[in-house]
Design a protein around this motif. Structure first.
Motif, PDB file in Angstrom:
ATOM      1  N   GLY A   1      63.631  20.644   0.797  1.00 40.97           N
ATOM      2  CA  GLY A   1      62.527  21.358   1.414  1.00 40.97           C
ATOM      3  C   GLY A   1      61.213  21.123   0.687  1.00 40.97           C
ATOM      4  N   TYR A   2      61.272  21.066  -0.638  1.00 36.41           N
ATOM      5  CA  TYR A   2      60.053  20.857  -1.425  1.00 36.41           C
ATOM      6  C   TYR A   2      59.434  19.492  -1.116  1.00 36.41           C
ATOM      7  CZ  TYR A   2      57.031  20.279  -5.496  1.00 36.41           C
ATOM      8  OH  TYR A   2      55.944  20.063  -6.315  1.00 36.41           O
ATOM      9  N   TYR A   3      60.282  18.499  -0.928  1.00 36.95           N
ATOM     10  CA  TYR A   3      59.783  17.153  -0.639  1.00 36.95           C
ATOM     11  C   TYR A   3      59.727  16.859   0.867  1.00 36.95           C
ATOM     12  CZ  TYR A   3      60.093  16.078  -5.601  1.00 36.95           C
ATOM     13  OH  TYR A   3      59.907  16.074  -6.968  1.00 36.95           O
ATOM     14  N   HIS A   4      59.923  17.896   1.683  1.00 37.23           N
ATOM     15  CA  HIS A   4      59.807  17.777   3.148  1.00 37.23           C
ATOM     16  C   HIS A   4      60.736  16.699   3.709  1.00 37.23           C
ATOM     17  CE1 HIS A   4      56.338  20.418   2.848  1.00 37.23           C
ATOM     18  NE2 HIS A   4      55.802  19.607   1.946  1.00 37.23           N
ATOM     19  N   ILE A   5      61.952  16.685   3.196  1.00 36.35           N
ATOM     20  CA  ILE A   5      62.953  15.730   3.673  1.00 36.35           C
ATOM     21  C   ILE A   5      63.677  16.342   4.866  1.00 36.35           C
ATOM     22  CG2 ILE A   5      65.076  14.492   3.085  1.00 36.35           C
ATOM     23  CD1 ILE A   5      64.051  14.398   0.194  1.00 36.35           C
ATOM     24  N   THR A   6      63.877  15.538   5.896  1.00 39.37           N
ATOM     25  CA  THR A   6      64.585  16.014   7.075  1.00 39.37           C
ATOM     26  C   THR A   6      65.924  16.640   6.696  1.00 39.37           C
ATOM     27  OG1 THR A   6      65.445  15.336   9.230  1.00 39.37           O
ATOM     28  CG2 THR A   6      65.652  13.731   7.449  1.00 39.37           C
ATOM     29  N   PRO A   7      66.306  17.745   7.288  1.00 40.87           N
ATOM     30  CA  PRO A   7      65.738  18.453   8.435  1.00 40.87           C
ATOM     31  C   PRO A   7      64.676  19.477   8.084  1.00 40.87           C
ATOM     32  CG  PRO A   7      67.805  19.476   7.829  1.00 40.87           C
ATOM     33  CD  PRO A   7      67.605  18.336   6.860  1.00 40.87           C
ATOM     34  N   PHE A   8      64.144  19.436   6.872  1.00 37.15           N
ATOM     35  CA  PHE A   8      63.133  20.400   6.446  1.00 37.15           C
ATOM     36  C   PHE A   8      61.726  19.809   6.486  1.00 37.15           C
ATOM     37  CE2 PHE A   8      67.080  21.143   4.002  1.00 37.15           C
ATOM     38  CZ  PHE A   8      67.444  22.358   4.561  1.00 37.15           C
ATOM     39  N   GLY A   9      61.588  18.617   7.019  1.00 37.15           N
ATOM     40  CA  GLY A   9      60.286  17.970   7.085  1.00 37.15           C
ATOM     41  C   GLY A   9      60.370  16.647   7.801  1.00 37.15           C
ATOM     42  N   ASN A  10      59.331  15.837   7.645  1.00 37.37           N
ATOM     43  CA  ASN A  10      59.247  14.568   8.364  1.00 37.37           C
ATOM     44  C   ASN A  10      59.708  13.369   7.545  1.00 37.37           C
ATOM     45  OD1 ASN A  10      58.133  15.828  10.666  1.00 37.37           O
ATOM     46  ND2 ASN A  10      56.086  15.802   9.731  1.00 37.37           N
ATOM     47  N   HIS A  11      60.001  13.554   6.262  1.00 33.29           N
ATOM     48  CA  HIS A  11      60.472  12.453   5.440  1.00 33.29           C
ATOM     49  C   HIS A  11      61.986  12.299   5.606  1.00 33.29           C
ATOM     50  CE1 HIS A  11      56.814  13.266   2.621  1.00 33.29           C
ATOM     51  NE2 HIS A  11      56.466  12.681   3.765  1.00 33.29           N
ATOM     52  N   ASN A  12      62.489  11.133   5.247  1.00 33.59           N
ATOM     53  CA  ASN A  12      63.933  10.905   5.355  1.00 33.59           C
ATOM     54  C   ASN A  12      64.437  10.155   4.132  1.00 33.59           C
ATOM     55  OD1 ASN A  12      63.769   7.943   5.845  1.00 33.59           O
ATOM     56  ND2 ASN A  12      62.807   8.590   7.777  1.00 33.59           N
ATOM     57  N   LEU A  13      65.742   9.943   4.098  1.00 34.59           N
ATOM     58  CA  LEU A  13      66.393   9.293   2.951  1.00 34.59           C
ATOM     59  C   LEU A  13      66.872   7.890   3.299  1.00 34.59           C
ATOM     60  CD1 LEU A  13      68.502  12.321   1.662  1.00 34.59           C
ATOM     61  CD2 LEU A  13      66.381  11.430   0.695  1.00 34.59           C
ATOM     62  N   LEU A  14      66.220   7.247   4.255  1.00 34.47           N
ATOM     63  CA  LEU A  14      66.629   5.909   4.668  1.00 34.47           C
ATOM     64  C   LEU A  14      66.075   4.869   3.702  1.00 34.47           C
ATOM     65  CD1 LEU A  14      66.218   6.225   8.535  1.00 34.47           C
ATOM     66  CD2 LEU A  14      68.217   6.691   7.107  1.00 34.47           C
ATOM     67  N   ILE A  15      66.581   4.930   2.479  1.00 31.34           N
ATOM     68  CA  ILE A  15      66.181   4.005   1.427  1.00 31.34           C
ATOM     69  C   ILE A  15      67.407   3.237   0.970  1.00 31.34           C
ATOM     70  CG2 ILE A  15      64.220   5.377   0.632  1.00 31.34           C
ATOM     71  CD1 ILE A  15      66.002   6.534  -1.543  1.00 31.34           C
ATOM     72  N   SER A  16      67.176   2.088   0.388  1.00 28.32           N
ATOM     73  CA  SER A  16      68.271   1.279  -0.152  1.00 28.32           C
ATOM     74  C   SER A  16      69.361   1.098   0.911  1.00 28.32           C
ATOM     75  CB  SER A  16      68.822   1.944  -1.422  1.00 28.32           C
ATOM     76  OG  SER A  16      69.799   1.142  -2.044  1.00 28.32           O
ATOM     77  N   ASP A  17      70.631   1.274   0.517  1.00 24.32           N
ATOM     78  CA  ASP A  17      71.743   1.060   1.441  1.00 24.32           C
ATOM     79  C   ASP A  17      71.766   2.075   2.581  1.00 24.32           C
ATOM     80  OD1 ASP A  17      72.533  -1.054  -0.079  1.00 24.32           O
ATOM     81  OD2 ASP A  17      74.212  -0.036  -1.038  1.00 24.32           O
ATOM     82  N   MET A  18      71.171   3.252   2.360  1.00 26.23           N
ATOM     83  CA  MET A  18      71.180   4.270   3.406  1.00 26.23           C
ATOM     84  C   MET A  18      70.493   3.766   4.669  1.00 26.23           C
ATOM     85  SD  MET A  18      72.141   7.438   4.112  1.00 26.23           S
ATOM     86  CE  MET A  18      72.073   8.611   2.759  1.00 26.23           C
ATOM     87  N   GLY A  19      69.337   3.146   4.507  1.00 20.81           N
ATOM     88  CA  GLY A  19      68.621   2.621   5.656  1.00 20.81           C
ATOM     89  C   GLY A  19      69.105   1.254   6.081  1.00 20.81           C
ATOM     90  N   GLY A  20      69.533   0.439   5.114  1.00 21.24           N
ATOM     91  CA  GLY A  20      69.932  -0.929   5.437  1.00 21.24           C
ATOM     92  C   GLY A  20      71.327  -1.068   6.008  1.00 21.24           C
ATOM     93  N   GLN A  21      72.224  -0.138   5.659  1.00 23.28           N
ATOM     94  CA  GLN A  21      73.611  -0.272   6.094  1.00 23.28           C
ATOM     95  C   GLN A  21      74.169   0.993   6.742  1.00 23.28           C
ATOM     96  OE1 GLN A  21      76.280  -2.160   3.196  1.00 23.28           O
ATOM     97  NE2 GLN A  21      74.503  -2.692   1.966  1.00 23.28           N
ATOM     98  N   TYR A  22      74.053   2.121   6.045  1.00 20.26           N
ATOM     99  CA  TYR A  22      74.742   3.321   6.493  1.00 20.26           C
ATOM    100  C   TYR A  22      74.303   3.787   7.873  1.00 20.26           C
ATOM    101  CZ  TYR A  22      76.348   3.700   1.674  1.00 20.26           C
ATOM    102  OH  TYR A  22      76.924   3.463   0.467  1.00 20.26           O
ATOM    103  N   LEU A  23      72.992   3.777   8.120  1.00 16.46           N
ATOM    104  CA  LEU A  23      72.511   4.282   9.397  1.00 16.46           C
ATOM    105  C   LEU A  23      73.104   3.496  10.561  1.00 16.46           C
ATOM    106  CD1 LEU A  23      70.723   6.276  10.899  1.00 16.46           C
ATOM    107  CD2 LEU A  23      68.855   4.615  10.731  1.00 16.46           C
ATOM    108  N   SER A  24      73.107   2.172  10.452  1.00 17.51           N
ATOM    109  CA  SER A  24      73.659   1.362  11.536  1.00 17.51           C
ATOM    110  C   SER A  24      75.160   1.555  11.670  1.00 17.51           C
ATOM    111  CB  SER A  24      73.336  -0.122  11.303  1.00 17.51           C
ATOM    112  OG  SER A  24      73.898  -0.575  10.087  1.00 17.51           O
ATOM    113  N   PHE A  25      75.863   1.667  10.531  1.00 21.99           N
ATOM    114  CA  PHE A  25      77.307   1.879  10.586  1.00 21.99           C
ATOM    115  C   PHE A  25      77.641   3.230  11.208  1.00 21.99           C
ATOM    116  CE2 PHE A  25      77.834  -1.354   7.084  1.00 21.99           C
ATOM    117  CZ  PHE A  25      78.574  -2.230   7.847  1.00 21.99           C
ATOM    118  N   PHE A  26      76.917   4.272  10.813  1.00 20.95           N
ATOM    119  CA  PHE A  26      77.188   5.595  11.358  1.00 20.95           C
ATOM    120  C   PHE A  26      76.812   5.681  12.832  1.00 20.95           C
ATOM    121  CE2 PHE A  26      77.159   7.095   6.870  1.00 20.95           C
ATOM    122  CZ  PHE A  26      78.391   7.726   6.888  1.00 20.95           C
TER     123      PHE A  26
END
Length: 244
Positions: free
Chosen positions: A33-58
């Motif tokens: 929430g402090y860093y406004h990361i989703t679902p508490f804001g507009n930022h997300n954690l799609l960095i490194s493998d999260m954005g490059g691999q996990y999102l597409s796999f999920f």
């Protein structure tokens, strides 16, 4: 009857373990929430493998389950290949079913919530282990379980969401090992160890290394002071063969 209820309430482990899980989730929720990361804001954690691999796999995983369209071959890598290794590596955690409750467009928020839930589960399993290992029902064990759930490994690798499963099962694996050492009944140990390897074999073998080191430590810790280590090894040869 009143004394019996008080005894059950005093000896119950679940309230303390659940408290640790809630504290862990609250801490991570406050940070997000402090860093406004989703679902508490507009930022997300799609960095490194999260954005490059996990999102597409999920995304593919969600579609396959909801559309009943499972394919063992995929063109997502190079000129195509067997998709089963990727499925086994990324998608066998039971916690992944959480993403089915979110539309595809909201998967970044689902992944953030998945991280929060897994960290809470780490706090629960660690608190349960501490209460069992030290034979205590003190509420203070929730603090130590929460501290473990927010340890340096989690802080450095939280976005590698599949790795968090290893810390959920590790305390339960060691709890099963304690029971195996005490009673020579290995069902609990091998059950949790199997689950740890199946849900993430990459860290599952590291859990196996930890089990080996922990067992060696227990040999030294529990052997009588007057007994040589080789005598202890001979005495515990049955357990050593089981773990081998």
């Amino acid at each position: 009857m009143g004394q019996l209820k008080m005894h059950k309430r005093r000896t119950s482990r679940w309230p303390v373990a659940i408290l640790s899980g809630l504290l862990s989730m609250m801490i991570i929720g406050v940070v997000f929430g402090y860093y406004h990361i989703t679902p508490f804001g507009n930022h997300n954690l799609l960095i490194s493998d999260m954005g490059g691999q996990y999102l597409s796999f999920f995304t593919a995983y969600r579609h396959a389950i909801l559309a009943h369209s499972f394919q063992a071959y995929s063109f997502s890598q190079s000129i195509g290949g067997n998709a089963l290794p990727n499925i086994a590596y990324y998608l066998l955690s039971p916690f992944n079913l959480l993403i089915l409750f979110f539309p595809a467009a909201h998967l970044p928020a689902a992944l953030s919530l998945l991280i929060i839930v897994k960290i809470g589960a780490i706090g629960i399993s660690m608190t349960w282990f501490l209460q069992t290992h030290f034979n205590t029902r003190r509420w203070s064990t929730a603090i130590f379980g929460t501290a473990f759930s927010c340890c340096g490994f989690v802080a450095l690798n939280y976005f590698t969401v599949m790795w968090l499963d290893a810390l959920i099962w590790l305390p339960l694996v060691i709890m099963g090992l304690d029971r195996l050492i005490a009673t020579e009944h290995g069902g609990q140990f091998f059950g949790w160890f199997w689950l740890s390897i199946v849900t993430n074999y990459y860290l599952g073998y590291m859990t196996g290394l930890f089990v080996g080191y922990y067992f060696i430590y227990q040999l030294f810790e529990t052997k009588p002071a007057s007994e040589r280590i080789w005598q202890t090894i001979r005495t515990q040869s049955t357990l050593i063969c089981i773990l081998s």
